[in-house]
Scaffold this active site. Structure first.
Site, short mmCIF file in Angstrom:
data_model
loop_
_atom_site.label_atom_id
_atom_site.label_comp_id
_atom_site.label_asym_id
_atom_site.label_seq_id
_atom_site.Cartn_x
_atom_site.Cartn_y
_atom_site.Cartn_z
N ASP A 51 -13.82 -5.89 -4.16
CA ASP A 51 -13.17 -5.82 -2.85
C ASP A 51 -13.82 -6.85 -1.95
OD1 ASP A 51 -11.77 -5.08 -0.64
OD2 ASP A 51 -12.57 -3.05 -0.52
N ASP A 76 -8.42 2.92 -7.13
CA ASP A 76 -9.87 3.11 -7.07
C ASP A 76 -10.15 4.15 -6.00
OD1 ASP A 76 -11.57 1.83 -4.54
OD2 ASP A 76 -9.53 1.07 -4.70
#
Length: 378
Positions: free
Chosen positions: A94, A273
């Site tokens: 990320d 996720d």
């Protein structure tokens, strides 16, 4: 760049799909859940167990946290995140946009990027669309995310629109930087764009079309699971998948419960996720095929049997619930490890079962009942 995402099977009555996403560290079968390893470690679970017991195909790391510690210099010395942590399967990183969003009191957004204070020592740092790509080149992740702004919920239309347009401008710069740079470690990297727009469908449509125009290797749906009601999350996810390319993987960021995963797969999502399986495990919540339990509750003190002898986790096959209850009541580290591995095993088992159901054209009949089952408290 060599890139291949193939949709192998579509559900008969829902938007669920089974596909293959190829990376240089392995092919990922979707739908898939990615265990969160923020700092290069999935909490309380070692890498061998992640591969052999949890059977994780891909894990997630975080650019913000790894940039602050251990830092880019050490990461590059180590040869990237795969070598640093001893993991030879795919990694997604990320960009840190969500972490910056959560630091709203100690950050400033401007056209150049996001300036923030470290949560570790208060030092000031600037993330730009370009240097976030550069940091993820150093990390060497298989999939990198663009820098975006994640607006809060609720937020006014004008704020969300301006935020979305800033994310779009950052996306153009981040894509340009990605295309003008190369991987440092000899393997190809992919870049995903992030669709924003809050809960406003016209903005979501505009953002989906804009991100698709930049030809990212995949597209994420951002800005959900930030406090909005679950039915609104489903509504926006459903709307968004109707406006995303059919030949690109779709990643819903930060979601969620087992029930969320089942419903969102039905809405056409390929990748997920969430910290929930490991965070909740450390608090004593176990996800099972029959519902969720709190292992700290006194009812398990005299339960001298495994949880589910047919389920492939150590808690289910080897240890009695009374023992795991004892570990938690006495703050033994082994309890956290067993619970974390169990929950991740459950999540990955659920995704494998979803894939098999899609392949056999039985998903649409099966998942509504399974949603009710896994959301039940035992």
């Amino acid at each position: 760049m060599k890139f291949l995402f193939q949709v192998k099977k579509l559900s008969d009555k829902t938007k669920a799909r089974n596909g293959l996403l190829k990376t240089d560290h392995g092919t990922i079968e979707t739908p898939i859940f990615m265990p969160v390893g923020t700092l290069g470690s999935v909490k309380a679970v070692n890498q061998d167990d992640l591969k052999d017991k949890v059977k994780a195909q891909i894990i997630l790391g975080n650019t913000y946290h790894l940039y602050l510690r251990p830092g880019n210099e050490i990461m590059q010395e180590a040869g990237g995140l795969h070598k640093f942590m001893g993991w030879d399967r795919p990694i997604l990183t990320d960009s840190g946009g969500y972490q910056i969003f959560s630091l709203s009191d100690i950050r400033e957004l401007r056209e150049e990027g996001a300036e923030f204070q470290s949560h570790l020592d208060g030092s000031k740092h600037l993330f730009t669309p370009e240097n976030v790509v550069d940091t993820q080149r150093i990390l060497g992740s298989d999939i990198m995310m663009i820098l975006d702004e994640c607006p809060p919920y609720p937020a006014e239309y004008d704020y969300v629109e301006n935020s979305m347009k800033l994310t779009h401008r950052w996306a153009e710069r981040g894509r340009k930087q990605f295309e003008e740079t190369k991987s440092l470690y000899g393997h190809e990297q992919l870049q995903f764009g992030i669709v924003q727009g809050g809960t406003f469908k016209d903005l979501r449509k505009e953002s989906s079309e804009f991100m698709a125009s930049l030809d990212f290797e995949g597209l994420a749906i951002g800005g959900l699971s930030v406090g909005e009601p679950t039915d609104i999350m489903y509504e926006i996810a459903d709307f968004n998948t109707d406006h995303l390319p059919k030949d690109k993987p779709r990643y819903l960021m930060g979601v969620g419960t087992p029930g969320n995963l089942l419903q969102c797969v039905a809405l056409g999502i390929d990748m997920f996720d969430c910290v929930m399986p490991t965070r909740n495990a450390r608090n004593g919540m176990l996800f099972t095929r029959n519902g969720t339990i709190n292992i700290r509750n006194a009812k398990w003190k005299h339960h001298h049997k495994p949880l589910d002898i047919d389920f492939p986790s150590e808690i289910c096959q080897r240890y009695n619930m009374s023992y795991v209850h004892h570990l938690f009541r006495n703050d033994e580290i082994l309890g956290l490890e067993l619970a974390s591995k169990h929950n991740l095993t459950f999540y990955l088992w659920l995704m494998e079962t979803i894939r098999e159901r899609v392949k056999s054209d039985t998903f649409s009949e099966w998942y509504p009942g399974m949603m009710k089952t896994v959301e039940r408290r035992i």
